[in-house]
Design a protein around this motif. Structure first.
Motif, PDB file in Angstrom:
ATOM      1  N   ARG A  35       0.840  -1.002  -0.095  1.00 13.47           N
ATOM      2  CA  ARG A  35      -0.032  -0.006  -0.008  1.00 13.47           C
ATOM      3  C   ARG A  35       0.840   1.316   0.074  1.00 13.47           C
ATOM      4  N   PRO A  36       0.534   2.264  -0.615  1.00 13.20           N
ATOM      5  CA  PRO A  36       1.176   3.506  -0.824  1.00 13.20           C
ATOM      6  C   PRO A  36       1.194   4.331   0.456  1.00 13.20           C
ATOM      7  N   ARG A  37       2.151   5.030   0.963  1.00 14.30           N
ATOM      8  CA  ARG A  37       2.175   5.764   2.293  1.00 14.30           C
ATOM      9  C   ARG A  37       2.291   7.317   1.716  1.00 14.30           C
ATOM     10  N   PHE A  38       1.208   8.128   1.957  1.00 13.84           N
ATOM     11  CA  PHE A  38       1.512   9.666   1.672  1.00 13.84           C
ATOM     12  C   PHE A  38       1.874  10.120   3.120  1.00 13.84           C
ATOM     13  N   ILE A  39       3.061  10.763   3.425  1.00 11.27           N
ATOM     14  CA  ILE A  39       3.273  11.406   4.468  1.00 11.27           C
ATOM     15  C   ILE A  39       3.414  12.729   4.251  1.00 11.27           C
ATOM     16  N   THR A  40       2.428  13.916   5.176  1.00 13.24           N
ATOM     17  CA  THR A  40       2.583  15.266   4.800  1.00 13.24           C
ATOM     18  C   THR A  40       3.292  15.893   6.068  1.00 13.24           C
ATOM     19  N   SER A  41       3.967  15.335   6.858  1.00 12.34           N
ATOM     20  CA  SER A  41       4.586  16.240   7.866  1.00 12.34           C
ATOM     21  C   SER A  41       5.621  15.451   8.462  1.00 12.34           C
ATOM     22  N   LEU A  42       6.661  16.139   8.990  1.00 11.06           N
ATOM     23  CA  LEU A  42       7.612  14.926   9.605  1.00 11.06           C
ATOM     24  C   LEU A  42       7.230  14.284  10.910  1.00 11.06           C
ATOM     25  N   GLY A  43       6.286  15.129  11.541  1.00 14.27           N
ATOM     26  CA  GLY A  43       5.458  14.711  12.835  1.00 14.27           C
ATOM     27  C   GLY A  43       4.783  13.237  12.679  1.00 14.27           C
ATOM     28  N   SER A  44       4.293  13.420  11.399  1.00 13.59           N
ATOM     29  CA  SER A  44       3.383  11.910  11.271  1.00 13.59           C
ATOM     30  C   SER A  44       4.397  10.999  10.878  1.00 13.59           C
ATOM     31  N   LEU A  45       5.383  11.240  10.177  1.00 18.65           N
ATOM     32  CA  LEU A  45       6.490  10.422   9.815  1.00 18.65           C
ATOM     33  C   LEU A  45       6.873   9.491  11.161  1.00 18.65           C
ATOM     34  N   ILE A  46       7.329  10.563  11.798  1.00 18.41           N
ATOM     35  CA  ILE A  46       7.849   9.802  13.330  1.00 18.41           C
ATOM     36  C   ILE A  46       6.772   9.144  14.002  1.00 18.41           C
ATOM     37  N   GLN A  47       5.641   9.707  14.081  1.00 20.43           N
ATOM     38  CA  GLN A  47       4.445   8.850  14.518  1.00 20.43           C
ATOM     39  C   GLN A  47       4.295   7.604  14.155  1.00 20.43           C
ATOM     40  N   ARG A  48       4.362   7.310  12.874  1.00 20.20           N
ATOM     41  CA  ARG A  48       3.987   6.240  12.223  1.00 20.20           C
ATOM     42  C   ARG A  48       5.345   5.252  12.225  1.00 20.20           C
ATOM     43  N   TYR A  49       6.424   5.816  12.233  1.00 18.22           N
ATOM     44  CA  TYR A  49       7.796   5.267  12.273  1.00 18.22           C
ATOM     45  C   TYR A  49       8.624   5.749  13.309  1.00 18.22           C
ATOM     46  N   PRO A  50       8.486   5.208  14.653  1.00 17.27           N
ATOM     47  CA  PRO A  50       9.147   5.796  15.679  1.00 17.27           C
ATOM     48  C   PRO A  50      10.897   5.774  15.499  1.00 17.27           C
ATOM     49  N   VAL A  51      11.169   4.645  14.720  1.00 15.62           N
ATOM     50  CA  VAL A  51      12.713   4.338  14.573  1.00 15.62           C
ATOM     51  C   VAL A  51      13.409   5.335  14.114  1.00 15.62           C
ATOM     52  N   LEU A  52      12.686   6.513  13.469  1.00 12.11           N
ATOM     53  CA  LEU A  52      13.413   7.621  12.762  1.00 12.11           C
ATOM     54  C   LEU A  52      13.520   8.785  13.544  1.00 12.11           C
ATOM     55  N   ARG A  53      12.892   8.698  14.889  1.00 11.82           N
ATOM     56  CA  ARG A  53      12.811   9.683  15.709  1.00 11.82           C
ATOM     57  C   ARG A  53      14.395  10.353  16.046  1.00 11.82           C
ATOM     58  N   PRO A  54      15.475   9.374  16.175  1.00 15.51           N
ATOM     59  CA  PRO A  54      16.958   9.899  16.378  1.00 15.51           C
ATOM     60  C   PRO A  54      17.474  10.604  15.130  1.00 15.51           C
ATOM     61  N   HIS A  55      16.852  10.485  13.931  1.00 11.38           N
ATOM     62  CA  HIS A  55      17.271  10.977  12.627  1.00 11.38           C
ATOM     63  C   HIS A  55      16.361  12.396  12.480  1.00 11.38           C
ATOM     64  N   ILE A  56      15.604  12.655  13.045  1.00 10.77           N
ATOM     65  CA  ILE A  56      14.599  13.942  12.663  1.00 10.77           C
ATOM     66  C   ILE A  56      15.253  14.942  12.271  1.00 10.77           C
ATOM     67  N   GLY A  57      16.572  15.375  13.028  1.00  7.70           N
ATOM     68  CA  GLY A  57      17.064  16.422  12.592  1.00  7.70           C
ATOM     69  C   GLY A  57      18.020  16.605  11.302  1.00  7.70           C
ATOM     70  N   GLU A  58      18.183  15.425  10.687  1.00  8.79           N
ATOM     71  CA  GLU A  58      18.861  15.203   9.493  1.00  8.79           C
ATOM     72  C   GLU A  58      18.175  15.216   8.348  1.00  8.79           C
ATOM     73  N   LEU A  59      16.792  15.163   8.653  1.00  8.52           N
ATOM     74  CA  LEU A  59      15.686  15.002   7.367  1.00  8.52           C
ATOM     75  C   LEU A  59      15.529  16.343   6.908  1.00  8.52           C
ATOM     76  N   ASN A  60      15.782  16.815   5.628  1.00  5.98           N
ATOM     77  CA  ASN A  60      15.535  17.889   5.141  1.00  5.98           C
ATOM     78  C   ASN A  60      14.328  18.168   4.182  1.00  5.98           C
ATOM     79  N   PHE A  61      13.169  17.304   4.519  1.00  7.88           N
ATOM     80  CA  PHE A  61      12.079  17.364   3.638  1.00  7.88           C
ATOM     81  C   PHE A  61      10.650  17.628   4.516  1.00  7.88           C
TER      82      PHE A  61
END
Length: 698
Positions: free
Chosen positions: A242-268
């Motif tokens: 299934r496709p996943r459409f992410i509209t904010s970094l907050g929703s991305l971290i909420q759905r995939y908590p493993v990315l929380r340590p890297h949130i400062g490195e994400l530029n989108f």
């Protein structure tokens, strides 16, 4: 379906039709008046029940309508049809309860009618969609000249541009590398309207990232290639389908908590993770990243899914091509010699390059054969065609030719028997080749060719000769025409000289005459390094890649070991071809220059005189060229020894010429100039030698 049952279904689905039922005008009449109709789509039975008004919206005749959904869909143009199918498919597979879309229907008068479809998806207890009910209406009046239409047209043009540019770029992609280059190369991200991209393939339940560009999660360490992990967005998309459409970094971290340590490195700010599926087979996933977007409209989601479908189809073709090509090239490589043995008295290098483009696999080959009496057979050839059949014939022909050569037959006999063998295979293919027997101890070379390029010889001074080697018809054809004549040509390879055999892929430049390719090869052979291996690499790099690699190439380079003598006793060899008008003067110049370099310039006049006399005798009275050898004899006194070797077994004899004779003084000249001279047998011919310099004494 009755009006009462349809109204019941409409009420159950939550549909509301425009207007009120006042008892005077029924719903059906009002729908017909406004060109609005209703439909019921049975997904299990694959039937579509549409009322008369709905059929009028699509311009269909109620009397001939066959209740097939495809009959309605086929009324649309391909682009609109694809957009409608994607909208419905996404709504059904994503678990949505409804969908709404505007699209255009071509009418019989050539105009386009804006149509609006709104429907409810009914599902069973397991969430499986089994029925769709809804309405369709003519929306042209309300959309014409409205801001919505203008905005929609703008978006449609942009989406069309993205789809067209991506499709055009991927249409030229043949391999998986071509696909990744089209997506990540110049203009790739701009073409798909994204700021970053990640492309991954599924490989034995693991994720292999094959392309990264711009901003992405997968570029971070530990978040790219590896085991398919549903805790990461791309892995989750591939595993779920299934496709996943992410509209904010907050929703991305909420759905995939493993990315929380890297949130400062994400530029989108937004991302679309899209599964790549072809013929119900998951191939991988595509991730698109956006810096300025915070929402995905319905059309934008459809666009992303359309791009994913295009990429999936291109990847499927590319993967299949790579697999087929790997098999074909593996088959051909297995039919070529696994290794080339070391040869005594020289060095040899071979190269085979498969074509880079297309599914073609050629029939080019090379071989080196150990022969009786310390000789070697070398061959390059090309079977007609570019397919696995050509490769299979090549393997059989190579083995047959090798067997005939190993029996010790001369080149003409080897090619005649190989031609007969190919004709008896009952195939419509022919083959060209050049075969040479080389004796590195004496430098004698016997060459025959069958419709193929002749060899090149690089001399010790860097000049490149193109010997005139007579040839016969291609193998197979010669037997069909009862013309198995393959004349032999005798050549001499002096120490330090190099023999080059090649197939047409090395000299055929697309759009140019083959003579220009041969001229380029001659230039590169002359400019290349001395050793066989370095020269083979040089020719491959400068020519095979230069022409675009549209054909396969077989290349064989054989160099006779140089014989330079020692610092106290230097030595040089030079071959003078009988048909070379400048060879005689060049030989005299080489002798003078060598003696000057060896601090023996005082002997240059006599040596140059004797050189000219001996070479003229060979070139006038024999049928071949001559090998000139000049060396220093340091003991007991330093003097030079000059030798001229030819293939004639007839020895010169001393004569007494008259005063008016123009010949017969050669041996008299040797007596006058040389301290010593003599004649020795050499192989099938002889060598006339002399020593010039101080007398060695008693």
């Amino acid at each position: 379906m009755t009006d009462s049952s349809r109204r019941a279904d409409d009420a159950a689905s939550g549909l509301r039709f425009d207007g009120r039922h006042n008892g005077e005008t029924g719903i059906a009449e009002r729908l017909a008046l406004n060109r609005t109709g209703s439909f019921e789509w049975d997904l299990d039975a694959r039937t579509l029940d549409m009322d008369e008004s709905g059929l009028m919206v699509f311009g269909l005749d109620p009397a001939t309508f066959d209740a097939r959904p495809s009959t309605v869909i086929e009324r649309l143009d391909p682009a609109e049809r694809a957009r409608l199918n994607l909208t419905i498919e996404e709504a059904i597979t994503s678990g949505s309860s409804s969908y709404s879309i505007h699209f255009q229907v071509p009418l019989e008068d050539g105009t386009l009618q804006w149509t609006h479809a709104q429907a409810r998806i009914l599902r069973d207890g397991d969430g499986r969609a089994h029925r769709v009910i809804g309405v369709v209406r003519d929306a042209t009046a309300e959309l014409t000249h409205s801001a919505f239409v203008l905005d929609l047209e703008k978006r449609r043009r942009r989406q069309t541009s993205i789809v067209e540019s991506t499709t055009n770029a991927l249409s030229r992609a043949v391999t998986v590398d071509d696909v990744t280059a089209a997506l990540t190369g110049p203009g790739g991200l701009v073409g798909i309207g994204a700021d970053g991209l990640a492309l991954g393939l599924v490989d034995d339940s693991a994720l292999r990232i094959i392309a990264l560009s711009g901003d992405s999660v997968e570029v971070l360490e530990g978040l790219g290639s590896g085991h398919l992990d549903a805790a990461l967005p791309l892995g989750d998309t591939i595993l779920s389908g299934r496709p996943r459409f992410i509209t904010s970094l907050g929703s991305l971290i909420q759905r995939y908590p493993v990315l929380r340590p890297h949130i400062g490195e994400l530029n989108f700010r937004a991302a679309a993770y899209l599964p790549l599926v072809a013929q119900a087979r998951p191939l991988g996933g595509l991730a698109l990243f956006y810096r300025d977007r915070t929402v995905f409209s319905q059309d934008e989601r459809i666009l992303c899914l359309g791009l994913a479908a295009i990429v999936a189809q291109s990847l499927q073709r590319a993967i299949l091509f790579d697999e087929e090509r790997e098999f074909a090239t593996g088959l051909q490589s297995a039919m070529l010699p696994r290794r080339i043995q070391e040869i005594e008295g020289g060095e040899i290098a071979v190269r085979y390059h498969a074509a880079w483009s297309g599914r073609e696999v050629g029939g080019d080959w090379y071989d080196v054969i150990t022969l009786p009496r310390n000789r070697y057979g070398v061959v390059v050839g090309d079977v007609q065609g570019h397919d696995t059949h050509a490769a299979a014939i090549m393997g059989q022909l190579r083995i047959a030719l090798r067997a005939y050569a190993a029996e010790g037959h001369p080149p003409a006999t080897v090619l005649a028997r190989a031609s007969r063998f190919l004709a008896e295979l009952d195939t419509d293919r022919f083959a060209t080749c050049t075969y040479a027997q080389v004796d590195l101890a004496t430098g004698a070379v016997r060459v025959a060719r069958a419709g193929h390029f002749g060899p090149l010889i690089r001399h010790t001074d860097g000049r490149v000769g193109v010997p005139q080697v007579r040839g016969g018809l291609p193998l197979g054809i010669s037997s069909d025409f009862w013309d198995e004549e393959f004349p032999e040509t005798r050549l001499d390879l002096v120490p330090g000289e190099t023999l080059v055999l090649y197939t047409d892929g090395l000299v055929e430049e697309p759009g140019a005459d083959v003579d220009s390719g041969v001229a380029a090869l001659i230039h590169e052979v002359s400019e290349g390094p001395d050793g066989a291996e370095p020269l083979a690499d040089h020719l491959s790099d400068r020519l095979w890649e230069r022409w675009g690699s549209g054909d396969d190439v077989a290349l064989l380079v054989l160099r006779r070991s140089p014989d330079l003598g020692s610092p106290r006793a230097p030595r040089l060899h030079q071959y003078i071809h009988q048909a070379d008008p400048e060879g005689l003067s060049e030989a005299r110049s080489i002798v003078r220059q060598a003696l000057t370099d060896w601090d023996l310039a005082g002997l240059a006049d006599d040596a140059e005189l004797v050189t000219g006399e001996l070479l003229v005798n060979v070139l006038l009275h024999t049928e071949g060229g001559a090998v000139l050898t000049l060396e220093v004899l340091p003991e007991p006194v330093r003097r030079i020894r000059l030798s001229v070797q030819d293939r004639s077994s007839v020895w010169p004899r001393r004569r007494a010429p008259g005063e008016t004779s123009t010949s017969g003084r050669g041996l008299l000249l040797l007596d006058a100039v040389a301290e010593r001279w003599g004649i020795e047998p050499r192989g099938e011919g002889k060598a006339v030698w002399c020593e010039i310099g101080p007398s060695p004494g008693p």
